[in-house]
Design an enzyme around this catalytic site. Structure first.
Site, mmCIF file in Angstrom:
data_model
loop_
_atom_site.group_PDB
_atom_site.id
_atom_site.type_symbol
_atom_site.label_atom_id
_atom_site.label_comp_id
_atom_site.label_asym_id
_atom_site.label_seq_id
_atom_site.Cartn_x
_atom_site.Cartn_y
_atom_site.Cartn_z
ATOM 1 C CG ASP A 140 0.257 18.352 -28.622
ATOM 2 O OD1 ASP A 140 1.119 19.531 -28.748
ATOM 3 O OD2 ASP A 140 0.649 17.783 -27.918
ATOM 4 C CG ASP A 141 1.307 22.154 -25.607
ATOM 5 O OD1 ASP A 141 1.990 21.703 -26.381
ATOM 6 O OD2 ASP A 141 1.860 21.901 -24.267
ATOM 7 C CG ASN B 66 6.450 16.966 -22.996
ATOM 8 O OD1 ASN B 66 6.916 17.708 -23.902
ATOM 9 N ND2 ASN B 66 5.265 16.609 -22.952
ATOM 10 C CG HIS C 104 1.196 13.886 -28.479
ATOM 11 N ND1 HIS C 104 1.565 12.401 -28.544
ATOM 12 C CD2 HIS C 104 1.521 14.562 -29.498
ATOM 13 C CE1 HIS C 104 2.008 12.310 -29.723
ATOM 14 N NE2 HIS C 104 2.366 13.538 -30.274
ATOM 15 C CG ASP C 105 0.408 18.374 -24.914
ATOM 16 O OD1 ASP C 105 1.012 17.311 -24.541
ATOM 17 O OD2 ASP C 105 0.783 19.278 -25.232
#
Ligand code: BDR
Ligand code: CA
Length: 320
Positions: free
Chosen positions: A15-16, A169, A242-243
């Site tokens: 996702d990053d 995180n 997410h990211d």
């Protein structure tokens, strides 16, 4: 309109990778640097992934600086190999690169960049454990006043993912998160309550599969493998991506509804270490510097990602 200047602090990670694609392909964003932190995989692996993604999407001019290889106090990051694989991006193909990393530590890079840009022009977008950001705040406290804002992916006000009340995180370095949330810079916490609305549905994956370019193919592979590992480890076929939600909010705040609330990080609790405690009982006080992301416009969000990927595809083809 001038571009929004950002530093992305990341641990790629599927996702990053999508977050980097979204930022790299947005005409409204100028990426001043990519910094890395141990998280989804070791620092060495996520830094290599960041360099290779930057090469894929034509960000050769953007510095990549490596940061913390472990949390501030705790012994080692608990990597998410059960989601992102041994490489951090298992199942995807990226170009090899002989690019060098910036010689500075990520925290130093963040300090230098914020101090050399005009006040209130740089947004920090941390999408991994908050170790580098905490180190930067301690290294040069003036960045707290000088930064425009922090838009981070982490935490949540309702549930956790790696523990009942803690998100990956924050749970990996709760002491760093505590430092970051207690400083008085404006923070938008894009947590799990929001990112669980950013599902890569069957329809989304179908749209992405039609892009059909090298960058489109990379995104397609990312979503495919992310879906498989989420199914295997959490029983979900439509994973929350997410990211990129944090990046989307920087590009277009209308994509996400927010609510002001005081937030504190629990770093001592026996069962709640890594919990982000948001006080939503009443209207936030006037001097509240934190807010939580509440509601996502799913269609707008995925359209931003699709459009960014298209733009990058064109750029990629022109450079080969
Ligand atoms: C966060 O944890 C990591 O595995 C993802 O990249 C994301 O930043 C979600 O909890
Ligand atoms: Ca991440």
């Amino acid at each position: 309109m001038s571009k929004k200047k950002i530093i992305i602090d990341c641990d790629p990670g599927y996702d990053d990778a999508v977050a980097l694609l979204l930022a790299g392909g947005s005409p409204d964003i100028e990426i001043l640097g990519i910094t890395t932190v141990a998280g989804n995989q070791s620092l060495e692996k996520v830094t290599k992934n960041a360099l290779r993604i930057a090469t894929l999407i034509g960000l050769d001019h953007v510095p990549v600086a490596a940061g913390a290889c472990r949390p501030l106090l705790r012994p080692a990051v608990k990597v998410a190999n059960y989601i992102h694989g041994e490489s951090g991006l298992d199942g995807t193909t990226l170009p090899q690169t002989d690019r060098r990393i910036d010689p500075r530590h990520a925290a130093q890079f963040i300090v230098d960049t914020i101090m050399s840009e005009a006040p209130k022009t740089v947004t920090l977008v941390p999408i991994g454990p908050l170790t580098n950001i905490a180190l930067a705040a301690r290294l040069e406290p003036r960045i707290v006043e000088r930064v425009k804002e922090i838009v981070l992916m982490g935490g949540g006000y309702h549930i956790g993912n790696v523990a009942p009340m803690a998100e990956f995180n924050i749970e990996n370095d709760p002491e760093a998160a505590h430092i970051v949330f207690e400083e008085k810079w404006p923070i938008t916490m894009v947590g799990l309550d929001l990112t669980y609305q950013a599902l890569a549905t069957g329809k989304v994956k179908e749209r992405v599969s039609k892009i059909g370019t090298p960058v489109g193919q990379f995104l397609n592979d990312v979503l495919l493998h992310f879906s498989e590992t989420y199914k295997r480890s959490k029983g979900l076929t439509e994973p929350p991506v997410h990211d990129p939600c944090a990046v989307a909010y920087v590009i277009d705040p209308s994509v996400i509804e927010t609510r002001k609330a005081p937030i504190h990080v629990e770093y001592q609790g026996q069962y709640t270490s890594g919990m982000t405690v948001a006080d939503l009982r009443r209207a936030a006080p006037a001097d509240c510097h934190t807010q939580v992301a509440v509601k996502l416009d799913h269609e707008k969000f995925w359209t931003l990602i699709e459009q960014a990927t298209q733009r990058l595809a064109n750029r990629y083809e022109q450079s080969f």
